[in-house]
Write a protein that holds these residues in place. Structure first.
Motif, short mmCIF file in Angstrom:
data_model
loop_
_atom_site.label_atom_id
_atom_site.label_comp_id
_atom_site.label_asym_id
_atom_site.label_seq_id
_atom_site.Cartn_x
_atom_site.Cartn_y
_atom_site.Cartn_z
N TYR A 265 0.82 -1.20 0.00
CA TYR A 265 0.00 0.00 0.00
C TYR A 265 0.86 1.26 0.00
N ILE A 266 1.96 1.24 0.78
CA ILE A 266 2.85 2.40 0.79
C ILE A 266 3.48 2.59 -0.58
N GLU A 267 3.98 1.48 -1.16
CA GLU A 267 4.64 1.56 -2.46
C GLU A 267 3.70 2.09 -3.53
N SER A 268 2.46 1.65 -3.51
CA SER A 268 1.49 2.05 -4.54
C SER A 268 0.69 3.30 -4.15
N ARG A 269 1.03 3.90 -3.01
CA ARG A 269 0.35 5.10 -2.52
C ARG A 269 -1.15 4.86 -2.35
N ASP A 270 -1.46 3.69 -1.86
CA ASP A 270 -2.84 3.31 -1.63
C ASP A 270 -3.30 3.90 -0.29
N PRO A 271 -4.44 4.57 -0.25
CA PRO A 271 -4.90 5.17 1.02
C PRO A 271 -5.18 4.16 2.13
N ARG A 272 -5.24 2.88 1.78
CA ARG A 272 -5.46 1.86 2.82
C ARG A 272 -4.23 1.69 3.72
N ALA A 273 -3.12 2.33 3.38
CA ALA A 273 -1.93 2.23 4.22
C ALA A 273 -2.21 2.70 5.65
N GLN A 274 -2.98 3.77 5.80
CA GLN A 274 -3.29 4.27 7.14
C GLN A 274 -4.09 3.24 7.93
N ARG A 275 -5.08 2.63 7.30
CA ARG A 275 -5.86 1.61 8.00
C ARG A 275 -4.99 0.43 8.40
N MET A 276 -4.07 0.04 7.49
CA MET A 276 -3.22 -1.10 7.82
C MET A 276 -2.26 -0.77 8.96
N SER A 277 -1.81 0.48 9.04
CA SER A 277 -0.96 0.85 10.16
C SER A 277 -1.71 0.69 11.48
N GLU A 278 -3.00 0.99 11.48
CA GLU A 278 -3.80 0.83 12.68
C GLU A 278 -4.00 -0.65 13.00
N VAL A 279 -4.14 -1.48 11.97
CA VAL A 279 -4.22 -2.92 12.18
C VAL A 279 -2.95 -3.43 12.84
N LEU A 280 -1.80 -3.02 12.32
CA LEU A 280 -0.53 -3.46 12.90
C LEU A 280 -0.41 -3.01 14.35
N SER A 281 -0.81 -1.80 14.65
CA SER A 281 -0.74 -1.30 16.02
C SER A 281 -1.66 -2.11 16.94
N SER A 282 -2.84 -2.47 16.46
CA SER A 282 -3.77 -3.24 17.29
C SER A 282 -3.27 -4.65 17.55
N LEU A 283 -2.47 -5.17 16.62
CA LEU A 283 -1.94 -6.53 16.78
C LEU A 283 -0.76 -6.57 17.74
N SER A 284 -0.17 -5.43 18.01
CA SER A 284 0.96 -5.38 18.94
C SER A 284 0.96 -4.01 19.60
N PRO A 285 0.43 -3.89 20.82
CA PRO A 285 0.31 -2.59 21.48
C PRO A 285 1.65 -1.87 21.65
N SER A 286 2.78 -2.61 21.60
CA SER A 286 4.08 -1.97 21.80
C SER A 286 4.57 -1.26 20.54
N ILE A 287 3.91 -1.51 19.39
CA ILE A 287 4.34 -0.89 18.14
C ILE A 287 3.94 0.59 18.13
N PRO A 288 4.85 1.48 17.79
CA PRO A 288 4.50 2.90 17.72
C PRO A 288 3.46 3.16 16.64
N ARG A 289 2.60 4.11 16.87
CA ARG A 289 1.49 4.39 15.96
C ARG A 289 1.68 5.75 15.31
N ARG A 290 1.45 5.82 14.01
CA ARG A 290 1.57 7.08 13.27
C ARG A 290 0.16 7.59 13.01
N ASP A 291 -0.13 8.80 13.46
CA ASP A 291 -1.44 9.38 13.21
C ASP A 291 -1.58 9.77 11.75
N SER A 292 -2.82 9.83 11.28
CA SER A 292 -3.05 10.20 9.89
C SER A 292 -2.80 11.69 9.71
#
Length: 292
Positions: A265-292
């Motif tokens: 998504y990042i490579e293709s500039r797909d707007p779903r990248a933000q949603r996926m970042s939130e998925v990754l954060s929810s799967l591991s609370p220790s992962i830093p989160r980037r706000d939109s």
């Protein structure tokens, strides 16, 4: 399809209407309209001589045709669509039209639980029945496709502010270990659009990309991608409960599949990248989160 296969698929696309017409004539079907233009096949709506609605599907890739039909035939009687006719020479099949219309019937309130039960049933059939030879292996997919493309994109994609998130997730890729006791035929493409419901309110798992490997892959894919950014905690809980695979075992596979999609998504500039970042954060609370 041109984006997926490249310009060399144009000749097949030009021939596809004729292939569908040949199959319809052979099976005495009436073609009505094209349904959609996917990235691997062309689909038309058809009606049998006795009035049964069907999907007529033509595949551009002969191997993909063979694998998908073999998987659906292996799972016959399970939560999939019936294979009504096949034409190996044309690469075309007539399939049951689930729910009598494209997209299936209305979805029930207990959709998540019902799909989880259906996926468990699919895996049970894949373990108990004699599998046809020739299905791709999950181990090969990980070793030659998924993990190399993750590594390649980490090195080449401009991650910018996403870099800390990717760096935090990548160590979990080393935790992907298959359990031979869970080996089955995987669906491997469990997006919500591939799971319509029939007239009885039961889910049918369609359009597989079958592989043989650990069932944990399907559960992780379903958890992450079934409805991206929505209900992931419910799906993860349902996956662990129905499959009896503990969350600490499921989580590394979920993170690996999520980071694979995230980098794309990042490579293709797909707007779903933000949603996926939130998925990754929810799967591991220790992962830093980037706000939109």
């Amino acid at each position: 399809m041109l984006t997926h296969y490249g310009p060399e698929v144009q000749a097949w696309l030009d021939a596809a209407p004729g292939l569908l017409e040949q199959a319809a004539e052979r099976w005495e079907l009436s073609l009505s309209s094209y349904h959609d233009a996917g990235h691997a096949s062309v689909i038309a709506l058809a009606t049998s001589s006795d009035g049964r609605p069907l999907l007529l599907k033509a595949w551009a890739d002969p191997a993909r045709y063979r694998h998908e039909i073999s998987a659906l035939q292996l799972w016959v009687g399970g939560p999939t669509a019936d294979v009504v006719e096949v034409a190996n020479d044309l690469g075309v099949a007539a399939l049951e039209l689930v729910g009598g219309r494209p997209g299936g019937a209305d979805r029930p309130a207990r959709e998540i639980q019902m799909v989880a039960v259906a996926l468990h049933g699919l895996h049970t059939l894949g373990r108990r029945r004699n599998r046809p030879t020739g299905f791709p292996l999950l181990a090969d997919h990980l070793r030659t496709e998924m993990l190399p493309r993750i590594e390649q994109r980490i090195q080449t994609v401009r991650l910018g502010a996403w870099r800390p998130l990717i760096d935090a997730v990548c160590p979990s890729l080393a935790d992907l270990t298959e359990d031979a006791g869970r080996t089955t035929v995987l669906h491997a493409d469990l997006y919500r659009e591939n799971v319509p419901f029939d007239w009885m309110g039961l889910p049918r798992l369609l359009d597989p990309l079958p592989m043989v490997g650990d069932a944990v892959f399907d559960w992780a894919f379903w958890t992450v991608y079934y409805d991206l950014g929505h209900g992931i905690d419910r799906r993860l809980a349902a996956a662990a409960r129905i499959s009896r695979i503990p969350v600490p075992v499921l989580a590394p596979w979920c993170r690996a599949l999520a980071v694979d999609g995230f980098l794309f998504y990042i490579e293709s500039r797909d707007p779903r990248a933000q949603r996926m970042s939130e998925v990754l954060s929810s799967l591991s609370p220790s992962i830093p989160r980037r706000d939109s």
